[in-house]
Design an enzyme around this catalytic site. Structure first.
Site, PDB file in Angstrom:
ATOM      1  N   ASP A 130       0.820  -1.208   0.000  1.00 41.63           N
ATOM      2  CA  ASP A 130       0.000   0.000   0.000  1.00 41.63           C
ATOM      3  C   ASP A 130       0.859   1.267   0.000  1.00 41.63           C
ATOM      4  OD1 ASP A 130      -1.904   1.897   0.284  1.00 41.63           O
ATOM      5  OD2 ASP A 130      -2.724   1.158   2.170  1.00 41.63           O
ATOM      6  N   SER A 133      -0.459   4.442   1.882  1.00 43.45           N
ATOM      7  CA  SER A 133      -0.182   4.493   3.323  1.00 43.45           C
ATOM      8  C   SER A 133       1.274   4.846   3.594  1.00 43.45           C
ATOM      9  CB  SER A 133      -0.484   3.135   3.978  1.00 43.45           C
ATOM     10  OG  SER A 133      -1.856   2.916   4.010  1.00 43.45           O
TER      11      SER A 133
HETATM   12  P1  NAD Z   1      -7.605   9.737   3.168  1.00 42.54           P
HETATM   13  O1  NAD Z   1      -6.259  10.266   2.806  1.00 42.54           O
HETATM   14  O2  NAD Z   1      -8.562   9.407   2.072  1.00 42.54           O
HETATM   15  O3  NAD Z   1      -8.314  10.834   4.102  1.00 42.54           O
HETATM   16  C1  NAD Z   1      -7.662  11.368   5.239  1.00 42.54           C
HETATM   17  C2  NAD Z   1      -8.641  11.483   6.378  1.00 42.54           C
HETATM   18  O4  NAD Z   1      -9.544  12.573   6.141  1.00 42.54           O
HETATM   19  C3  NAD Z   1      -9.522  10.255   6.587  1.00 42.54           C
HETATM   20  O5  NAD Z   1      -9.294   9.743   7.889  1.00 42.54           O
HETATM   21  C4  NAD Z   1     -10.947  10.790   6.404  1.00 42.54           C
HETATM   22  O6  NAD Z   1     -11.875  10.138   7.254  1.00 42.54           O
HETATM   23  C5  NAD Z   1     -10.746  12.242   6.791  1.00 42.54           C
HETATM   24  N1  NAD Z   1     -11.807  13.173   6.395  1.00 42.54           N
HETATM   25  C6  NAD Z   1     -12.533  13.241   5.255  1.00 42.54           C
HETATM   26  N2  NAD Z   1     -13.401  14.281   5.301  1.00 42.54           N
HETATM   27  C7  NAD Z   1     -13.215  14.899   6.496  1.00 42.54           C
HETATM   28  C8  NAD Z   1     -13.788  16.030   7.141  1.00 42.54           C
HETATM   29  N3  NAD Z   1     -14.730  16.753   6.582  1.00 42.54           N
HETATM   30  N4  NAD Z   1     -13.347  16.361   8.353  1.00 42.54           N
HETATM   31  C9  NAD Z   1     -12.376  15.658   8.968  1.00 42.54           C
HETATM   32  N5  NAD Z   1     -11.788  14.583   8.425  1.00 42.54           N
HETATM   33  C10 NAD Z   1     -12.206  14.205   7.207  1.00 42.54           C
HETATM   34  O7  NAD Z   1      -7.512   8.497   4.124  1.00 42.54           O
HETATM   35  P2  NAD Z   1      -6.297   7.510   4.397  1.00 42.54           P
HETATM   36  O8  NAD Z   1      -5.424   8.122   5.417  1.00 42.54           O
HETATM   37  O9  NAD Z   1      -5.668   7.136   3.112  1.00 42.54           O
HETATM   38  O10 NAD Z   1      -7.004   6.224   5.001  1.00 42.54           O
HETATM   39  C11 NAD Z   1      -8.228   6.221   5.655  1.00 42.54           C
HETATM   40  C12 NAD Z   1      -8.359   4.946   6.452  1.00 42.54           C
HETATM   41  O11 NAD Z   1      -8.242   3.787   5.607  1.00 42.54           O
HETATM   42  C13 NAD Z   1      -7.279   4.701   7.491  1.00 42.54           C
HETATM   43  O12 NAD Z   1      -7.351   5.459   8.609  1.00 42.54           O
HETATM   44  C14 NAD Z   1      -7.485   3.223   7.756  1.00 42.54           C
HETATM   45  O13 NAD Z   1      -8.552   3.013   8.639  1.00 42.54           O
HETATM   46  C15 NAD Z   1      -7.844   2.721   6.407  1.00 42.54           C
HETATM   47  N6  NAD Z   1      -6.678   2.021   5.835  1.00 42.54           N
HETATM   48  C16 NAD Z   1      -6.698   0.661   5.767  1.00 42.54           C
HETATM   49  C17 NAD Z   1      -5.602  -0.030   5.236  1.00 42.54           C
HETATM   50  C18 NAD Z   1      -5.592  -1.502   5.106  1.00 42.54           C
HETATM   51  O14 NAD Z   1      -6.366  -2.174   5.743  1.00 42.54           O
HETATM   52  N7  NAD Z   1      -4.728  -2.041   4.273  1.00 42.54           N
HETATM   53  C19 NAD Z   1      -4.500   0.686   4.803  1.00 42.54           C
HETATM   54  C20 NAD Z   1      -4.505   2.073   4.922  1.00 42.54           C
HETATM   55  C21 NAD Z   1      -5.598   2.728   5.428  1.00 42.54           C
END
Ligand code: NAD
Length: 366
Positions: A130, A133
């Protein structure tokens, strides 16, 4: 199998898709790795390290690409390079939305199979592939350093013979991968940290890192662990809750994002006007438009009331050594997953390969 690694041509890009350590592992697995001269230079990996790992250094991209079965890049190749890709090759690269519409039809016309690294599904089995991430980790860390460097004050509380200093107050908007790393980094630097997100599941993660969770009274959980797009009413409620909190902040790191959509605008002009002179907003969402109404992507703006709004682009490329090392390990794991009997095999029915494949057999796939 011949794997080509190209030097990045995109503006600001200093990462390399494969570092010497991973190149060595591919060579041991029986692949020929051909690296374009200088491909790793900006990330701190000279050609000699690739040669020592068993790879071959080619003096130009066209020579690196001759006979390649797999091509590795961080950003998609430029149009001139696409014309040099051997038909039938597999390109593994990021395919940002901004360049996809132009690059993908050209790649498909050249019969290139394209695996877009943004599309690695967020399932446990694919976690080590990933790239989003791993690169978001770098983004969250660097954003705090950028903010700390731009503030006219120190971060930690200090009691000195010259008087006591109060700790900086930092607010992290969006507690995904980048946001959680920003919380951890600003805590290490001594700030008092609060954070919020529209996914209620992250409250515990925020608190376990020692930050307080700001409850804005809106939950917008989407699918796959992501947030969904918020309605105008929800966005207005978030802005209202945020307005009370933000005026006391010294540092705001905003990372809120919705996959495939422009970033939600959460910090209004009026909120910026309410902030103290010298406070800093680092808008990590600048790449997709920004979370602050006053952000200019790629620029550093100082408002009339002395608030500095920084809209950095491609932060991982500013820490290219570790960003490339993690990117490269993600790519290596993906390649090892795809390799059967020493060759990369594309199975469109596979739960990882299928969603990642955005061009195949002359067609652009959605
Ligand atoms: P992202 O970059 O798409 O978004 C960043 C954050 O912005 C997210 O946490 C989202 O909820 C938040 N957000 C969106 N609108 C918002 C608002 N209006 N106000 C406040 N916050 C807001 O997200 P990301 O960091 O790429 O990943 C999100 C989640 O995906 C992770 O936290 C995790 O739970 C999950 N994830 C899973 C895996 C896996 O299982 N392999 C790997 C990576 C991430």
């Amino acid at each position: 199998m011949r794997v080509a690694v190209l030097k990045e041509r995109a503006e600001l890009e200093r990462r390399v898709a494969l570092v010497p350590e991973s190149a060595g592992k591919l060579v041991k697995a029986g692949a020929d790795v051909i690296v374009e001269q200088g491909a790793g230079q900006a990330a701190g990996f000279p050609d000699s390290h690739y040669t020592a790992a068993g790879a071959t250094v080619a003096p130009s991209s066209s020579q690196a690409l001759t006979g390649a079965h797999v091509v590795l890049t961080v950003q998609p190749p430029l149009p001139a390079q696409i014309a040099e890709l051997p038909p039938g090759a597999v390109l593994i690269s990021l395919v940002p939305a901004a360049t996809a519409s132009e690059a993908l039809p050209k790649l498909a016309a050249r019969k290139i199979t394209v695996l877009a690294l943004e599309r690695v599904p967020r399932i446990t089995r694919a976690q080590s592939m990933d790239v989003l991430s791993s690169q978001a980790t770098v983004t969250g860390y660097k954003a705090v350093l950028v903010g700390a460097g731009a503030m006219p004050r120190l971060m930690p509380m200090m009691t000195t013979a010259a008087g006591s200093l109060t700790p900086a107050r930092a607010l992290i908007i969006g507690a995904g991968v980048a946001g959680l790393q920003a919380i951890a980094t600003s805590r290490r630097l001594g700030a008092v940290v609060s954070a919020f997100d529209v996914r209620s599941a992250v409250k515990e993660q925020v608190q376990s890192l020692g930050a307080s969770f700001v409850d804005v009274g809106v939950t917008a959980e989407g699918s796959g662990g992501y947030a969904r797009e918020q309605t105008d009413d929800e966005q207005a409620r978030i802005q209202q809750a945020l307005a009370h909190h933000i005026k006391d902040m010294d540092l705001v790191i905003s990372t809120a994002a919705i996959p495939g959509k422009p970033a939600p605008v959460l910090i209004t002009d009026a909120m910026v006007a309410s902030m103290k002179p010298g406070s800093v907003i680092v808008d990590v969402a600048a790449d997709t438009g920004g979370n602050c109404a006053l952000t200019t992507p790629g620029e550093d703006v100082i408002t009339a009331n002395g608030v500095r709004i920084i809209g950095p682009l491609n932060l991982p490329a500013t820490m290219p050594l570790h960003a490339s090392q993690m990117f490269s390990r993600n790519v290596l794991t993906l390649l090892q997953y795809l390799m059967k009997d020493g060759q990369v095999v594309i199975d469109l029915g596979d739960e990882i390969t299928g969603p990642m494949c955005v061009a195949h057999a002359g067609q652009v796939r959605s």
